[in-house]
Design a protein around this motif. Structure first.
Motif, PDB file in Angstrom:
ATOM      1  N   LYS A 189       0.682  -0.880  -0.141  1.00 56.64           N
ATOM      2  CA  LYS A 189      -0.225   0.196   0.085  1.00 56.64           C
ATOM      3  C   LYS A 189       0.645   1.237   0.369  1.00 56.64           C
ATOM      4  O   LYS A 189       0.754   2.484  -0.633  1.00 56.64           O
ATOM      5  CB  LYS A 189      -0.798  -0.088   1.388  1.00 56.64           C
ATOM      6  CG  LYS A 189      -1.764   1.283   1.416  1.00 56.64           C
ATOM      7  CD  LYS A 189      -3.094   0.932   2.614  1.00 56.64           C
ATOM      8  CE  LYS A 189      -4.231   2.358   2.057  1.00 56.64           C
ATOM      9  NZ  LYS A 189      -4.373   1.762   3.467  1.00 56.64           N
ATOM     10  N   THR A 190       2.198   1.385   0.778  1.00 60.49           N
ATOM     11  CA  THR A 190       3.265   2.242   0.729  1.00 60.49           C
ATOM     12  C   THR A 190       3.447   2.848  -0.386  1.00 60.49           C
ATOM     13  O   THR A 190       3.590   3.598  -1.072  1.00 60.49           O
ATOM     14  CB  THR A 190       4.060   2.126   1.950  1.00 60.49           C
ATOM     15  OG1 THR A 190       2.664   1.754   2.801  1.00 60.49           O
ATOM     16  CG2 THR A 190       4.808   4.126   2.230  1.00 60.49           C
ATOM     17  N   GLY A 191       4.153   1.280  -1.291  1.00 58.89           N
ATOM     18  CA  GLY A 191       4.602   1.413  -2.164  1.00 58.89           C
ATOM     19  C   GLY A 191       3.415   2.012  -3.512  1.00 58.89           C
ATOM     20  O   GLY A 191       4.332   2.205  -4.323  1.00 58.89           O
ATOM     21  N   GLU A 192       2.614   2.111  -3.365  1.00 58.83           N
ATOM     22  CA  GLU A 192       1.119   2.514  -4.435  1.00 58.83           C
ATOM     23  C   GLU A 192       1.718   4.138  -4.132  1.00 58.83           C
ATOM     24  O   GLU A 192       0.593   3.887  -5.352  1.00 58.83           O
ATOM     25  CB  GLU A 192      -0.253   1.315  -4.667  1.00 58.83           C
ATOM     26  CG  GLU A 192       0.257  -0.114  -4.580  1.00 58.83           C
ATOM     27  CD  GLU A 192      -1.119  -0.416  -4.316  1.00 58.83           C
ATOM     28  OE1 GLU A 192      -1.941   0.321  -3.862  1.00 58.83           O
ATOM     29  OE2 GLU A 192      -0.956  -1.514  -4.955  1.00 58.83           O
ATOM     30  N   LEU A 193       2.073   4.262  -3.048  1.00 60.45           N
ATOM     31  CA  LEU A 193       1.630   6.127  -3.119  1.00 60.45           C
ATOM     32  C   LEU A 193       1.926   7.220  -3.950  1.00 60.45           C
ATOM     33  O   LEU A 193       3.421   7.062  -4.722  1.00 60.45           O
ATOM     34  CB  LEU A 193       2.039   6.476  -1.626  1.00 60.45           C
ATOM     35  CG  LEU A 193       1.913   6.375  -0.155  1.00 60.45           C
ATOM     36  CD1 LEU A 193       2.524   6.406   0.593  1.00 60.45           C
ATOM     37  CD2 LEU A 193       0.802   6.825  -0.459  1.00 60.45           C
TER      38      LEU A 193
END
Length: 254
Positions: A37-41
């Motif tokens: 989820k953080t990598g998709e920011l």
């Protein structure tokens, strides 16, 4: 009566075993989903903190470094980043501010502003990729998820030396490059990764380890503490390139 007590004890034991199993099983799921989820920011703001304490030739010195990072259009082919860096070494404070956009890096200070190709500048446009690595499933299978008072969850994992060298080689390179050290014979031990997740995002990703290395013929032992701290992940972040950046004097390795 004894049968009822015995039955209650069995139920309690089974329940506690279930809770432990669920907690261990959830460690991989909690960490992997948060990293994804953080990598998709599309944009984010974060602070990277590093502190290296080195001992060699009878001298101990501590080198702290802080990088304030903003990234916009992170998933595009032309991300923009703003990096404000401060480092203390041997009693002196060194500061640098630069931006990256596409294949260029733009350096700004009070007296001299210039630009370089990213490859020539030897800097990264996404420092989170160097540090925030997905951990092997077998390292997480028996790890407990600790629930904190602020509703965040923390996972702490010991990393075998060989695994650390495979996962975090870019982090080691970044550390030695930032300190302008030509270190050889680096040996890593006692590595620990601590990840805190909140609202489904990585809140902090920390890596601590010990190392032995040789710098200019002198043997050093050292401890390193590295941490990436996200600021309100999920909120939009804007990067504004410095005024007149396209006209900055170009420097290169030609």
């Amino acid at each position: 009566m004894k049968k009822i007590v015995s039955l209650c004890l069995i139920v309690c034991v089974l329940l506690s075993m279930t809770l432990v199993f669920t907690s261990c099983q959830n460690a991989e799921k909690t960490v992997d989903k948060a990293l994804e989820k953080t990598g998709e920011l599309e944009s984010y703001a974060a602070q990277m903190n590093m502190k290296i304490t080195m001992t060699g030739a009878g001298i101990t010195t501590t080198i702290p470094m802080t990088m304030n990072i903003k990234v916009e259009d992170a998933k595009s082919e032309t991300p923009k980043a703003e990096i404000d860096m401060s480092m203390e070494m041997f009693g002196e404070t060194m500061e640098a501010k630069y931006y990256t956009s596409g294949e260029w890096a733009y350096f700004v200070d009070d007296e001299n502003s210039y630009k370089m190709k990213l490859d020539d500048a030897d800097i990264d446009s996404d420092y989170s990729e160097d540090m925030m690595k997905k951990l092997p499933a077998d390292l997480l299978k028996d790890v407990e998820v600790v629930k904190n008072d602020d509703k965040s969850k923390t996972v702490t994992v010991s990393i075998p030396d060989e695994t650390f060298n495979e996962l975090f080689d870019d982090l080691l390179d970044m550390m030695t490059d930032s300190m302008a050290m030509s270190a050889t014979g680096i040996s890593i031990s006692d590595a620990v990764v601590e990840i805190t997740v909140k609202d489904g995002y990585v809140q902090t990703y920390g890596v601590d380890f010990s190392m032995v290395m040789t710098v200019e013929g002198i043997s050093f032992t050292a401890t390193a503490e590295c941490e990436m701290v996200y600021e309100n992940p999920g909120e939009a972040v804007t990067v504004t390139l410095p005024e007149g950046y396209e006209s900055f004097r170009e420097l290169g390795n030609n």
